[in-house]
Write a protein that holds these residues in place. Structure first.
Motif, PDB file in Angstrom:
ATOM      1  N   ASN A   8       0.845  -1.190   0.000  1.00  0.00           N
ATOM      2  CA  ASN A   8       0.000   0.000   0.000  1.00  0.00           C
ATOM      3  C   ASN A   8       0.883   1.243   0.000  1.00  0.00           C
ATOM      4  N   LEU A   9       0.379   2.321  -0.585  1.00  0.00           N
ATOM      5  CA  LEU A   9       1.101   3.581  -0.573  1.00  0.00           C
ATOM      6  C   LEU A   9       0.093   4.675  -0.277  1.00  0.00           C
ATOM      7  N   THR A  10       0.338   5.422   0.769  1.00  0.00           N
ATOM      8  CA  THR A  10      -0.556   6.497   1.185  1.00  0.00           C
ATOM      9  C   THR A  10       0.229   7.799   1.164  1.00  0.00           C
ATOM     10  N   ILE A  11      -0.360   8.835   0.596  1.00  0.00           N
ATOM     11  CA  ILE A  11       0.280  10.150   0.620  1.00  0.00           C
ATOM     12  C   ILE A  11      -0.483  11.012   1.614  1.00  0.00           C
ATOM     13  N   LEU A  12       0.232  11.554   2.596  1.00  0.00           N
ATOM     14  CA  LEU A  12      -0.406  12.392   3.606  1.00  0.00           C
ATOM     15  C   LEU A  12       0.266  13.755   3.640  1.00  0.00           C
ATOM     16  N   ASP A  13      -0.549  14.786   3.830  1.00  0.00           N
ATOM     17  CA  ASP A  13      -0.006  16.133   3.999  1.00  0.00           C
ATOM     18  C   ASP A  13       0.387  16.310   5.458  1.00  0.00           C
ATOM     19  N   PRO A  14       1.578  16.806   5.692  1.00  0.00           N
ATOM     20  CA  PRO A  14       2.014  16.980   7.079  1.00  0.00           C
ATOM     21  C   PRO A  14       1.385  18.215   7.702  1.00  0.00           C
ATOM     22  N   PRO A  15       1.445  18.316   9.025  1.00  0.00           N
ATOM     23  CA  PRO A  15       0.989  19.546   9.679  1.00  0.00           C
ATOM     24  C   PRO A  15       1.942  20.685   9.333  1.00  0.00           C
ATOM     25  N   GLU A  16       1.561  21.869   9.718  1.00  0.00           N
ATOM     26  CA  GLU A  16       2.410  23.033   9.478  1.00  0.00           C
ATOM     27  C   GLU A  16       3.783  22.784  10.083  1.00  0.00           C
ATOM     28  N   THR A  24       9.556  23.086  14.482  1.00  0.00           N
ATOM     29  CA  THR A  24      10.573  22.164  14.948  1.00  0.00           C
ATOM     30  C   THR A  24       9.926  20.950  15.611  1.00  0.00           C
ATOM     31  N   GLY A  25      10.259  19.773  15.097  1.00  0.00           N
ATOM     32  CA  GLY A  25       9.778  18.552  15.727  1.00  0.00           C
ATOM     33  C   GLY A  25       8.427  18.057  15.263  1.00  0.00           C
ATOM     34  N   THR A  26       7.689  18.864  14.478  1.00  0.00           N
ATOM     35  CA  THR A  26       6.350  18.401  14.085  1.00  0.00           C
ATOM     36  C   THR A  26       6.427  17.238  13.102  1.00  0.00           C
ATOM     37  N   PHE A  27       7.354  17.304  12.130  1.00  0.00           N
ATOM     38  CA  PHE A  27       7.391  16.250  11.115  1.00  0.00           C
ATOM     39  C   PHE A  27       7.754  14.885  11.699  1.00  0.00           C
ATOM     40  N   PRO A  28       8.826  14.787  12.510  1.00  0.00           N
ATOM     41  CA  PRO A  28       9.116  13.473  13.097  1.00  0.00           C
ATOM     42  C   PRO A  28       7.958  12.933  13.932  1.00  0.00           C
ATOM     43  N   ARG A  29       7.311  13.807  14.709  1.00  0.00           N
ATOM     44  CA  ARG A  29       6.192  13.331  15.523  1.00  0.00           C
ATOM     45  C   ARG A  29       5.036  12.867  14.649  1.00  0.00           C
ATOM     46  N   PHE A  30       4.762  13.617  13.572  1.00  0.00           N
ATOM     47  CA  PHE A  30       3.691  13.270  12.633  1.00  0.00           C
ATOM     48  C   PHE A  30       3.972  11.906  11.987  1.00  0.00           C
ATOM     49  N   VAL A  31       5.211  11.725  11.525  1.00  0.00           N
ATOM     50  CA  VAL A  31       5.586  10.485  10.839  1.00  0.00           C
ATOM     51  C   VAL A  31       5.499   9.293  11.802  1.00  0.00           C
ATOM     52  N   ALA A  32       6.018   9.468  13.014  1.00  0.00           N
ATOM     53  CA  ALA A  32       5.970   8.390  14.005  1.00  0.00           C
ATOM     54  C   ALA A  32       4.524   8.073  14.397  1.00  0.00           C
ATOM     55  N   ALA A  33       3.703   9.122  14.527  1.00  0.00           N
ATOM     56  CA  ALA A  33       2.303   8.930  14.917  1.00  0.00           C
ATOM     57  C   ALA A  33       1.526   8.165  13.849  1.00  0.00           C
ATOM     58  N   ASN A  34       1.994   8.232  12.604  1.00  0.00           N
ATOM     59  CA  ASN A  34       1.336   7.510  11.521  1.00  0.00           C
ATOM     60  C   ASN A  34       1.912   6.113  11.327  1.00  0.00           C
TER      61      ASN A  34
END
Length: 125
Positions: free
Chosen positions: A36-44, A47-57
């Motif tokens: 499966n391949l899912t494309i998700l838009d990250p939050p704004e 600092t630190g939002t992208f790693p948390r977003f990626v880990a949370a997914n």
């Protein structure tokens, strides 16, 4: 073995700068095949939002071009393996090359001390 590999995107290819990507591809892999391949838009971006977003997914691994040390340490704290220096390619090609062991990477940050075997970076003075 199941993996969920996150790749920062610019358009439909890898974004060389993790913190400036437009979206993330989450590629689910089972038995060395992409399921499966899912494309998700990250939050704004902050600092630190992208790693948390990626880990949370649910990502188990991240394949990126470049990333700051703070992002790497946030991923490691979340038990996400980080592979850097990947070429600008589509997520499918990156993941297939990664599975096949053909992906050229400059660095990887995997936490091999998770089981606590006692070897690693311990300095006794």
């Amino acid at each position: 073995m199941k993996k969920r590999i996150a790749i920062p995107l610019e358009g439909n290819v890898l974004s060389a700068h993790f913190g400036h990507c437009q979206a993330f591809a989450f590629v689910d892999v089972e038995n060395d095949k992409i399921t499966n391949l899912t494309i998700l838009d990250p939050p704004e971006h902050q600092t630190g939002t992208f790693p948390r977003f990626v880990a949370a997914n649910g990502a188990t691994d991240v394949i990126a071009g470049g990333m700051g040390p703070q992002a790497v340490s946030l991923f490691n704290a979340a038990n996400v393996n980080v592979f850097l220096g990947a070429p600008v390619e589509t997520p499918e090609k990156l993941v297939n090359d990664f599975i096949a062991g053909k992906l050229q990477l400059s660095a990887n940050y995997c936490d091999h001390d998770a089981e606590g075997h006692g070897h690693g970076h311990h300095h006794h003075h």
